[in-house]
Motif scaffolding. Structure first.
Motif, PDB file in Angstrom:
ATOM      1  N   TYR A  41       0.806  -0.996  -0.008  1.00 47.59           N
ATOM      2  CA  TYR A  41       0.173  -0.158   0.274  1.00 47.59           C
ATOM      3  C   TYR A  41       0.574   1.169   0.089  1.00 47.59           C
ATOM      4  N   TYR A  52      -3.063   0.628  -4.017  1.00 47.50           N
ATOM      5  CA  TYR A  52      -2.154  -1.386  -4.051  1.00 47.50           C
ATOM      6  C   TYR A  52      -1.762  -1.554  -5.426  1.00 47.50           C
ATOM      7  N   GLU A  79      -9.996   2.971   8.596  1.00 44.89           N
ATOM      8  CA  GLU A  79      -9.708   3.224   7.344  1.00 44.89           C
ATOM      9  C   GLU A  79      -8.044   2.266   7.650  1.00 44.89           C
ATOM     10  N   ASP A 115      -9.203  -1.214   7.784  1.00 38.28           N
ATOM     11  CA  ASP A 115      -9.094  -1.876   5.983  1.00 38.28           C
ATOM     12  C   ASP A 115      -7.940  -1.599   5.652  1.00 38.28           C
ATOM     13  N   ILE A 116      -7.291  -0.653   5.313  1.00 35.77           N
ATOM     14  CA  ILE A 116      -5.831  -0.715   4.697  1.00 35.77           C
ATOM     15  C   ILE A 116      -5.153  -2.513   4.925  1.00 35.77           C
ATOM     16  N   GLN A 117      -5.286  -2.930   6.148  1.00 40.48           N
ATOM     17  CA  GLN A 117      -4.291  -3.923   7.104  1.00 40.48           C
ATOM     18  C   GLN A 117      -5.051  -4.703   6.239  1.00 40.48           C
ATOM     19  N   ARG A 118      -6.054  -4.673   6.637  1.00 39.65           N
ATOM     20  CA  ARG A 118      -7.165  -5.852   6.349  1.00 39.65           C
ATOM     21  C   ARG A 118      -7.229  -6.487   5.314  1.00 39.65           C
ATOM     22  N   GLN A 119      -7.194  -5.747   3.793  1.00 36.10           N
ATOM     23  CA  GLN A 119      -7.206  -5.977   2.677  1.00 36.10           C
ATOM     24  C   GLN A 119      -4.989  -6.221   2.031  1.00 36.10           C
ATOM     25  N   LEU A 120      -4.720  -5.827   2.722  1.00 42.38           N
ATOM     26  CA  LEU A 120      -3.291  -6.427   2.394  1.00 42.38           C
ATOM     27  C   LEU A 120      -2.826  -7.543   3.212  1.00 42.38           C
ATOM     28  N   GLU A 133      -5.764  -9.797   3.251  1.00 40.18           N
ATOM     29  CA  GLU A 133      -6.163 -10.534   1.904  1.00 40.18           C
ATOM     30  C   GLU A 133      -5.633 -10.652   0.616  1.00 40.18           C
ATOM     31  N   LYS A 134      -5.110  -9.475   0.258  1.00 40.20           N
ATOM     32  CA  LYS A 134      -4.343  -9.579  -1.572  1.00 40.20           C
ATOM     33  C   LYS A 134      -2.954 -10.417  -1.282  1.00 40.20           C
TER      34      LYS A 134
END
Length: 285
Positions: A6, A11, A70, A73-78, A80-81
């Motif tokens: 990020y 991303y 926020e 959410d950024i950490q959770r998306q990382l 997952e990705k």
């Protein structure tokens, strides 16, 4: 597959993530950071790390570009990705880039926010079974160690010296007293089972794992003394150990080639580690 990182709202594949050569984090280490452990794909001690990040940035006058929600959410998306199950998330917040190198800076500069994942084994670390060796080393850092800045050259040099001496880490010494490890908080256990660690002040980082361990130790009705202790007292300790976000608890079995206690991982250190991991997993988000 490249790791996804990020950077300032995007991303990106790690090879595509770039910052300016004029970023103050690069030029002046004008930046703060956090490392949050991940177990079972969930964040450990997230609220504590967020609170410390907000405090560090406030102390330096660096603007937080995202809210706590926020950032979650950024950490959770990382996670997952990148398919992260166990390891950590590194976060770095710099004052930003004003287009040239200058010691002074504007209060209106836009900060730079970077996060990336690191996959590693935290639970099954061999250091838990063997313990680690440390050496004592002069603490030459600045006097605001409570702010988690990226000014880590003294710690890097100290750890390099430790590795050259056949040890894994250092215990830093100032005015004859232990401050902390190279990237961890330091503890000893006396012969009468008193847990001793340096009190919070500007002289040490206010460890998030340390705070959790102190709370657990109180629940276990352990006697705790938050006070200064010397390296000589550490040599004579029944046990010694360190704590940090990604080590949790690692026993220290030797300091300056002097065995601590039996020279094997201590019972209390291992017990605290097990209880911490169990509790952290239950509270992970």
């Amino acid at each position: 597959m490249e790791r996804i990182v990020y950077l300032n709202g995007e991303y990106l594949a790690e090879s595509a993530a770039k910052i300016s050569v004029f970023d103050r984090g690069f030029l002046f280490a004008d930046a703060v950071y956090e490392v949050t452990a991940v177990l079972d794909g969930k964040l450990i001690d997230h609220e504590g790390h967020l609170a410390r990040l907000e405090r560090s940035s406030k102390e330096l006058g660096i603007k937080m570009p995202v809210t706590g929600d926020e950032l979650m959410d950024i950490q959770r998306q990382l996670i997952e990705k990148n398919g992260l199950v166990e390891g950590g998330i590194y976060l770095q917040l710099t004052r930003g880039d004003e287009g040239d190198r200058d010691f002074s800076y504007s209060d209106e500069i836009a900060p730079t926010l970077v996060l990336f994942t690191q996959s590693r084994s935290l639970i099954e670390s061999p250091k838990t079974q063997t313990g680690i060796k440390v050496i004592s080393f002069d603490d030459i850092r600045w006097r605001r160690r409570d702010i988690k800045t990226t000014s880590l050259l003294p710690a890097c040099m100290a750890k390099h010296a430790a590795h050259a001496a056949g040890a894994e880490d250092v215990w830093l010494i100032e005015d004859g007293f232990v401050t902390e490890g190279g990237s961890s908080n330091a503890y000893i256990v006396t012969d009468d089972n008193v847990l001793v660690t340096r009190p919070l002040s500007n002289d040490i980082l206010h460890g998030i794992t340390r705070a959790s361990l102190m709370a657990l130790a109180k629940e276990m009705n352990l006697t705790i003394e938050e006070r200064l202790f010397t390296i000589d007292e550490a040599y004579q300790a029944k046990e010694a150990f360190i704590s940090s976000a990604t080590t949790f608890v690692w026993p220290v079995v030797a300091i300056d080639d002097k065995p601590i206690g039996s020279g094997k991982p201590g019972e209390l250190a291992l017990k605290l580690r097990d209880i911490y991991i169990k509790t952290a997993r239950e509270l992970a988000v």
